[in-house]
Motif scaffolding. Structure first.
Motif, PDB file in Angstrom:
ATOM      1  N   HIS A 125       0.976  -1.108  -0.068  1.00 27.31           N
ATOM      2  CA  HIS A 125      -0.082   0.074   0.115  1.00 27.31           C
ATOM      3  C   HIS A 125       0.783   1.125  -0.009  1.00 27.31           C
ATOM      4  O   HIS A 125       0.745   2.197  -0.715  1.00 27.31           O
ATOM      5  CB  HIS A 125      -1.054   0.128   1.104  1.00 27.31           C
ATOM      6  CG  HIS A 125      -1.696   1.483   1.253  1.00 27.31           C
ATOM      7  ND1 HIS A 125      -2.835   1.696   0.674  1.00 27.31           N
ATOM      8  CD2 HIS A 125      -1.537   2.219   2.565  1.00 27.31           C
ATOM      9  CE1 HIS A 125      -3.267   2.976   0.928  1.00 27.31           C
ATOM     10  NE2 HIS A 125      -2.446   3.248   1.863  1.00 27.31           N
ATOM     11  N   VAL A 126       1.980   1.188   0.965  1.00 30.24           N
ATOM     12  CA  VAL A 126       2.744   2.399   1.148  1.00 30.24           C
ATOM     13  C   VAL A 126       3.669   2.705  -0.497  1.00 30.24           C
ATOM     14  O   VAL A 126       3.567   3.865  -0.720  1.00 30.24           O
ATOM     15  CB  VAL A 126       3.764   2.307   2.156  1.00 30.24           C
ATOM     16  CG1 VAL A 126       4.786   3.177   2.315  1.00 30.24           C
ATOM     17  CG2 VAL A 126       2.793   2.281   3.619  1.00 30.24           C
ATOM     18  N   PHE A 127       4.224   1.327  -0.802  1.00 25.50           N
ATOM     19  CA  PHE A 127       4.679   1.595  -2.281  1.00 25.50           C
ATOM     20  C   PHE A 127       3.832   2.201  -3.306  1.00 25.50           C
ATOM     21  O   PHE A 127       4.369   2.985  -4.035  1.00 25.50           O
ATOM     22  CB  PHE A 127       5.337   0.320  -2.587  1.00 25.50           C
ATOM     23  CG  PHE A 127       6.014   0.172  -3.749  1.00 25.50           C
ATOM     24  CD1 PHE A 127       7.151   0.581  -4.196  1.00 25.50           C
ATOM     25  CD2 PHE A 127       5.274  -0.117  -4.997  1.00 25.50           C
ATOM     26  CE1 PHE A 127       7.832   0.684  -5.326  1.00 25.50           C
ATOM     27  CE2 PHE A 127       5.649  -0.463  -6.133  1.00 25.50           C
ATOM     28  CZ  PHE A 127       6.993   0.139  -6.837  1.00 25.50           C
ATOM     29  N   ASN A 128       2.439   1.656  -3.302  1.00 23.02           N
ATOM     30  CA  ASN A 128       1.794   2.258  -4.342  1.00 23.02           C
ATOM     31  C   ASN A 128       1.303   3.548  -4.281  1.00 23.02           C
ATOM     32  O   ASN A 128       1.133   4.360  -5.182  1.00 23.02           O
ATOM     33  CB  ASN A 128       0.401   1.112  -4.531  1.00 23.02           C
ATOM     34  CG  ASN A 128      -0.233   1.058  -5.861  1.00 23.02           C
ATOM     35  OD1 ASN A 128       0.426   0.989  -6.877  1.00 23.02           O
ATOM     36  ND2 ASN A 128      -1.627   1.466  -5.971  1.00 23.02           N
ATOM     37  N   PHE A 154       4.920   4.212 -19.306  1.00 20.14           N
ATOM     38  CA  PHE A 154       4.085   5.377 -18.581  1.00 20.14           C
ATOM     39  C   PHE A 154       2.916   4.871 -18.217  1.00 20.14           C
ATOM     40  O   PHE A 154       2.326   4.787 -17.271  1.00 20.14           O
ATOM     41  CB  PHE A 154       4.546   6.681 -18.853  1.00 20.14           C
ATOM     42  CG  PHE A 154       3.983   7.551 -17.834  1.00 20.14           C
ATOM     43  CD1 PHE A 154       4.574   7.958 -16.608  1.00 20.14           C
ATOM     44  CD2 PHE A 154       2.429   8.057 -18.130  1.00 20.14           C
ATOM     45  CE1 PHE A 154       3.997   8.933 -15.758  1.00 20.14           C
ATOM     46  CE2 PHE A 154       1.943   9.040 -17.269  1.00 20.14           C
ATOM     47  CZ  PHE A 154       2.690   9.437 -16.220  1.00 20.14           C
ATOM     48  N   ALA A 155       2.078   4.808 -19.568  1.00 16.21           N
ATOM     49  CA  ALA A 155       0.725   4.530 -19.594  1.00 16.21           C
ATOM     50  C   ALA A 155       0.335   3.231 -18.693  1.00 16.21           C
ATOM     51  O   ALA A 155      -0.520   3.102 -18.001  1.00 16.21           O
ATOM     52  CB  ALA A 155       0.231   4.477 -20.765  1.00 16.21           C
ATOM     53  N   VAL A 156       1.101   2.364 -18.962  1.00 15.31           N
ATOM     54  CA  VAL A 156       0.824   0.924 -18.266  1.00 15.31           C
ATOM     55  C   VAL A 156       0.984   0.914 -16.849  1.00 15.31           C
ATOM     56  O   VAL A 156       0.246   0.543 -15.908  1.00 15.31           O
ATOM     57  CB  VAL A 156       1.485  -0.082 -19.024  1.00 15.31           C
ATOM     58  CG1 VAL A 156       1.973  -1.570 -18.266  1.00 15.31           C
ATOM     59  CG2 VAL A 156       1.262  -0.422 -20.295  1.00 15.31           C
ATOM     60  N   VAL A 157       2.082   1.478 -16.337  1.00 17.31           N
ATOM     61  CA  VAL A 157       2.241   1.705 -15.016  1.00 17.31           C
ATOM     62  C   VAL A 157       1.251   2.438 -14.322  1.00 17.31           C
ATOM     63  O   VAL A 157       0.918   2.310 -13.140  1.00 17.31           O
ATOM     64  CB  VAL A 157       3.766   2.281 -14.656  1.00 17.31           C
ATOM     65  CG1 VAL A 157       3.977   2.575 -13.206  1.00 17.31           C
ATOM     66  CG2 VAL A 157       4.651   1.213 -15.121  1.00 17.31           C
ATOM     67  N   ALA A 195      -5.496   1.357 -10.967  1.00 17.34           N
ATOM     68  CA  ALA A 195      -6.268   0.191 -10.522  1.00 17.34           C
ATOM     69  C   ALA A 195      -6.116  -0.264  -9.159  1.00 17.34           C
ATOM     70  O   ALA A 195      -6.916  -0.811  -8.444  1.00 17.34           O
ATOM     71  CB  ALA A 195      -6.028  -0.819 -11.613  1.00 17.34           C
ATOM     72  N   LEU A 196      -4.628  -0.576  -9.015  1.00 16.50           N
ATOM     73  CA  LEU A 196      -4.567  -1.228  -7.543  1.00 16.50           C
ATOM     74  C   LEU A 196      -5.004   0.042  -6.513  1.00 16.50           C
ATOM     75  O   LEU A 196      -5.539  -0.707  -5.445  1.00 16.50           O
ATOM     76  CB  LEU A 196      -3.004  -1.447  -7.383  1.00 16.50           C
ATOM     77  CG  LEU A 196      -2.347  -2.891  -8.034  1.00 16.50           C
ATOM     78  CD1 LEU A 196      -0.988  -2.689  -7.908  1.00 16.50           C
ATOM     79  CD2 LEU A 196      -2.924  -4.079  -7.072  1.00 16.50           C
ATOM     80  N   ARG A 225      -8.638   1.265  -2.117  1.00 17.38           N
ATOM     81  CA  ARG A 225      -9.533   2.138  -1.372  1.00 17.38           C
ATOM     82  C   ARG A 225     -10.898   1.534  -1.310  1.00 17.38           C
ATOM     83  O   ARG A 225     -11.490   2.053  -0.321  1.00 17.38           O
ATOM     84  CB  ARG A 225      -9.619   3.378  -2.363  1.00 17.38           C
ATOM     85  CG  ARG A 225      -8.269   4.388  -2.047  1.00 17.38           C
ATOM     86  CD  ARG A 225      -8.283   5.591  -2.436  1.00 17.38           C
ATOM     87  NE  ARG A 225      -6.966   6.268  -2.528  1.00 17.38           N
ATOM     88  CZ  ARG A 225      -6.194   6.339  -3.617  1.00 17.38           C
ATOM     89  NH1 ARG A 225      -6.459   6.169  -4.643  1.00 17.38           N
ATOM     90  NH2 ARG A 225      -5.106   6.876  -3.333  1.00 17.38           N
ATOM     91  N   GLN A 226     -11.696   1.012  -2.378  1.00 18.32           N
ATOM     92  CA  GLN A 226     -12.803   0.287  -2.086  1.00 18.32           C
ATOM     93  C   GLN A 226     -13.034  -0.755  -1.222  1.00 18.32           C
ATOM     94  O   GLN A 226     -13.891  -0.671  -0.451  1.00 18.32           O
ATOM     95  CB  GLN A 226     -13.202  -0.084  -3.634  1.00 18.32           C
ATOM     96  CG  GLN A 226     -13.510   0.812  -4.789  1.00 18.32           C
ATOM     97  CD  GLN A 226     -13.821   0.205  -5.921  1.00 18.32           C
ATOM     98  OE1 GLN A 226     -13.372  -0.484  -6.608  1.00 18.32           O
ATOM     99  NE2 GLN A 226     -14.977   0.884  -6.524  1.00 18.32           N
TER     100      GLN A 226
END
Length: 122
Positions: free
Chosen positions: A8-11, A99-102, A108-109, A114-115
């Motif tokens: 979570h922190v990394f993302n 860039f777009a993929v990352v 998404a993650l 969050r959900q």
């Protein structure tokens, strides 16, 4: 899907770096998009400024104008998509795709995380 603490922190850190990178790429594109120095400066300042203001108004965690999730995702797609297109226009198609993929995977993650947190009341 709730992400484990370190992921979570990394993302979240990656999300911030992607936002900064998008602003930097938009400034770079603005500088490269014109021959006239005044127009270069205008584009190099205004392109990231428009992106930052749009993000702050609609997509930031404490947005001034909160949108439902689809609206927030649309704003993120707009800003990250503009940065990817700018990279492509700067003759860096591989970097644009990466860039777009990352950005897509990160968003998404983060959205799933969050959900899951909202469902658990956290």
């Amino acid at each position: 899907m709730k992400l484990p603490g370190p992921l979570h922190v990394f993302n979240e850190g990656l999300a911030f770096l992607l936002e900064l990178a998008a602003l930097a790429v938009l400034a770079w594109w603005g500088w490269d998009a014109a021959d006239n120095v005044a127009l270069r400066l205008l584009l190099a300042v205004s392109a990231p400024a428009v992106a930052a203001v749009t993000w702050g108004l609609f997509a930031a965690p404490k947005a001034r104008i909160p949108l439902p999730l689809p609206g927030v995702l649309a704003v993120k797609a707009l800003v990250f998509g503009a940065a990817a297109l700018a990279l492509h226009a700067l003759d860096h198609p591989s970097a644009a795709l990466a860039f777009a993929v990352v950005a897509l995977l990160n968003t998404a993650l983060a959205t799933a995380d969050r959900q899951a947190a909202m469902r658990r009341g956290a």
